[in-house]
Motif scaffolding. Structure first.
Motif, PDB file in Angstrom:
ATOM      1  N   LYS A 311     -50.682  18.341   9.124  1.00  0.00           N
ATOM      2  CA  LYS A 311     -51.606  17.237   8.846  1.00  0.00           C
ATOM      3  C   LYS A 311     -51.928  17.161   7.348  1.00  0.00           C
ATOM      4  CE  LYS A 311     -52.414  15.893  13.130  1.00  0.00           C
ATOM      5  NZ  LYS A 311     -53.722  16.043  13.776  1.00  0.00           N
ATOM      6  N   ASN A 312     -52.233  15.939   6.913  1.00  0.00           N
ATOM      7  CA  ASN A 312     -52.762  15.735   5.563  1.00  0.00           C
ATOM      8  C   ASN A 312     -54.290  15.751   5.652  1.00  0.00           C
ATOM      9  OD1 ASN A 312     -50.275  15.305   4.096  1.00  0.00           O
ATOM     10  ND2 ASN A 312     -50.106  13.348   5.174  1.00  0.00           N
ATOM     11  N   ASN A 335     -50.615  19.103   3.588  1.00  0.00           N
ATOM     12  CA  ASN A 335     -51.264  19.020   2.280  1.00  0.00           C
ATOM     13  C   ASN A 335     -52.765  19.092   2.502  1.00  0.00           C
ATOM     14  OD1 ASN A 335     -48.972  18.214   0.294  1.00  0.00           O
ATOM     15  ND2 ASN A 335     -48.749  16.774   2.015  1.00  0.00           N
ATOM     16  N   THR A 337     -56.175  18.585   0.198  1.00  0.00           N
ATOM     17  CA  THR A 337     -56.695  18.188  -1.105  1.00  0.00           C
ATOM     18  C   THR A 337     -58.211  18.194  -1.095  1.00  0.00           C
ATOM     19  OG1 THR A 337     -54.782  16.728  -1.405  1.00  0.00           O
ATOM     20  CG2 THR A 337     -56.659  16.401  -2.878  1.00  0.00           C
ATOM     21  N   SER A 387     -55.965   6.970   4.570  1.00  0.00           N
ATOM     22  CA  SER A 387     -55.895   7.411   3.176  1.00  0.00           C
ATOM     23  C   SER A 387     -57.284   7.326   2.547  1.00  0.00           C
ATOM     24  CB  SER A 387     -54.903   6.563   2.377  1.00  0.00           C
ATOM     25  OG  SER A 387     -55.302   5.208   2.332  1.00  0.00           O
ATOM     26  N   ASP A 399     -54.842  12.374   7.258  1.00  0.00           N
ATOM     27  CA  ASP A 399     -54.867  12.325   8.719  1.00  0.00           C
ATOM     28  C   ASP A 399     -56.260  12.666   9.247  1.00  0.00           C
ATOM     29  OD1 ASP A 399     -52.069  11.736   9.121  1.00  0.00           O
ATOM     30  OD2 ASP A 399     -51.684  13.775   8.419  1.00  0.00           O
TER      31      ASP A 399
END
Length: 603
Positions: A311-312, A335, A337, A387, A399
């Protein structure tokens, strides 16, 4: 017949002391607080171990060490008064106390700041929830002989007996909130002889639990998080109203209205409702289904469930909750962040230098950073964020989004009262916290506050008040509030403990003592070694007006424990002393050791 009568009286006395511990002789702990003697609650028939643990010359005055006894171990302390023996592990998380600090009859844990009275095992500072067992010591010639309970050596814990409700006591004490301050207040009241009715409100359907652990170990089971089990509260006749919010508190009538419409008239009350996550509702898209905050056990479980492999993940907020969550999730994310408004993570609390180290520490594990950044919008498709848009125009795929952007004191239940009584002594600060004095008193008759909602005078910064969101400090405040709730006459018990907190990330702990609301400089002690971003070893001193007001460290125990004891005893460490130690020794370790030893010798 005399023997029989003696046995009967002995049984009656034992039963009486357990039912009415408040009538036992009181002792005063090292911190000046009225406490009861620690009692051994283990079964009467148990194995007693006695043996020589060392020679008198094996342990110099001013030192403590672990020694084997039978199948277990004891902590032996040698001070100017002779030898003392206690449990060898901290009752909070099992840290070896031999690696901590001993000053003026107080054993300070090296990990999380818990502190114990070496004479009777009383908790002098939290986050400990159980008292420390103390053992008999005698010196015969050159031999130091310890006599101990094998049961207590195995657990290294002692529970105080709890008072129960007496029908002859009409007092009703209410505790509004279900966190660490509440649990500490409950144990303090019942351990110190309060026999009135005790009612506790918690909006969650859970007993008080270790909430900070949710972002450190997100798969924790509730049974492992509970501060005390249900049986503990049952033993103290504690009434819980779980899943019940308090709608209003009226100090003028001493009444509480809850979400079920019930009204409780109290004699005294403690408000400790904690704080609510700042959900950044002004940002478009924050109401999407895959946006989470982390406050409750259920929320942590949900985040863990939806954050599957690949998953992001975007975390908005670069302080403790955000960074601890990042450490939990980065391994399985495609990722991860972190978006933060500061130059480096933790900058507001730990300063730029330490924040830079923590940024590199996390980056070495795969965390990506967008610092000096502001989230402008969450872009939503079919109810889910896809996003995150930043103010500078960049877009980060997402996500799921986790928001760790600070908290707001939960005190809205006082809005109605304050609206009708604007001149009342109850003061609500701009940040919605409640202003209290050193006894945690709000100014309203019988009404106290503790924990994240309390703003109190900070003796290390004369003339200033602080609100400290630390787990152990909430417990300390709950204890002090409870002691003042049952104090008689003009007795007032102030909050004297120096703040201590910790954060765990990737199995490594950063420890902190003090409170640097302001600082002019951060003096960095790396011990003469090059910092390894994967295992940073350092001590950082926060200087304000030439004096150390706080310290943080990683992999440099017991520096924080030493400074916390020096702060507690109001021993100033100067900027000059720190800089001279670094020039002379290349480290502050010797300086801190000498200062604590001097404090012990000057008691």
């Amino acid at each position: 017949s005399c023997w029989i009568m003696g046995a009967i009286l002995s049984v009656i006395w034992t039963y009486y002391t357990y039912l009415f511990p408040g009538n036992l002789p009181q002792v005063v702990g090292v911190n000046g607080q009225v406490q009861l003697p620690v009692k051994n609650t283990a079964p009467e028939v148990e194995e007693i171990v006695e043996g020589t643990v060392c020679q008198t010359t094996d342990l110099p005055v001013g030192e403590m060490a672990e020694f084997p006894l039978g199948k277990g171990k004891v902590l032996l302390i040698h001070d100017e008064d002779g030898f003392k023996a206690t449990g060898h592990k901290c009752t909070h998380a099992g840290a070896p106390l031999k690696n901590g600090t001993y000053v003026n009859g107080r054993i300070r844990c090296p990990w999380h700041g818990a502190c114990f009275n070496a004479v009777n095992g009383d908790i002098e500072d939290f986050p400990a929830t159980h008292h420390l067992p103390c053992y008999d010591v005698k010196v015969k010639g050159e031999e130091v002989i310890v006599r101990a309970s094998s049961t207590q050596m195995a657990s290294s814990k002692v529970e105080m007996p709890l008072s129960t409700r007496s029908q002859s006591n009409d007092d009703v004490f209410a505790i509004v909130g279900g966190g660490p301050a509440a649990s500490a207040a409950i144990s303090t009241l019942r351990e110190n002889g309060f026999t009135g009715r005790l009612v506790v409100y918690n909006r969650e359907k859970a007993l008080p639990y270790n909430r900070p652990k949710l972002s450190k170990k997100m798969n924790s089971k509730m049974a492992d998080l509970e501060i005390y089990p249900q049986s503990y509260y049952d033993a103290g006749d504690v009434e819980f109203k779980l899943g019940t919010s308090v709608v209003s508190v009226d100090p003028s009538t001493k009444s509480i209205v809850d979400s079920e419409g019930d009204v409780l008239n109290y004699t005294k009350a403690l408000l400790c409702t904690g704080a609510d996550p700042n959900r950044l509702a002004f940002i478009k898209g924050m109401d999407a289904k895959n946006v989470f905050v982390l406050r409750t056990h259920e929320e942590a479980a949900e985040v863990l469930e939806v954050s599957g492999k690949g998953k992001n993940i975007v975390i908005i907020g670069s302080s403790f909750i955000g960074m601890e969550t990042a450490a939990c999730l980065v391994k399985k994310a495609a990722n991860l962040t972190v978006v933060g408004m500061e130059k480096v993570p933790f900058e507001r609390v730990l300063g730029f230098e330490v924040g830079e180290i923590m940024r590199d520490f996390h980056a070495s594990k795969g965390v990506q950073f967008r610092m000096n950044s502001i989230t402008s919008e969450l872009n939503v498709v079919d109810g889910n964020v896809v996003s995150v848009s930043l103010k500078d125009g960049d877009v980060i795929p997402a996500d799921l989004v986790i928001v760790g952007a600070g908290v707001i004191p939960a005190t809205s239940y006082l809005n109605e009262y304050k609206g009708k009584n604007p001149s009342s002594p109850l003061e609500v600060a701009k940040d919605k916290s409640l202003v209290v004095d050193e006894q945690m008193w709000t100014g309203e008759d019988g009404l106290f506050a503790a924990g994240d909602i309390a703003r109190y005078p900070f003796k290390w910064l004369p003339g200033e008040t602080v609100r400290i969101e630390h787990y152990g400090m909430a417990q300390n405040q709950g204890k002090v509030a409870a002691l003042n709730m049952i104090a008689s006459g003009s007795t007032k018990i102030p909050l004297t403990q120096a703040p201590v907190f910790w954060t765990v990330q990737y199995g490594a702990s950063l420890r902190y003592a003090g409170h640097a609301l302001h600082y002019d400089e951060v003096i960095f002690d790396d011990g003469g070694e090059t910092l390894n971003p994967k295992k940073p070893k350092f001590v950082a001193f926060y200087i304000y007006k030439g004096i150390v007001h706080a310290v943080s460290s990683m992999f440099r125990d017991p520096a924080v424990a030493q400074v916390s004891e020096l702060l507690f005893h109001e021993v100033e460490i100067s900027e000059k002393q720190i800089k001279q130690a670094l020039i002379k020794d290349g480290s502050t370790s010797t300086l801190l050791e000498k200062l604590t030893q001097k404090l012990q010798s000057n008691k």
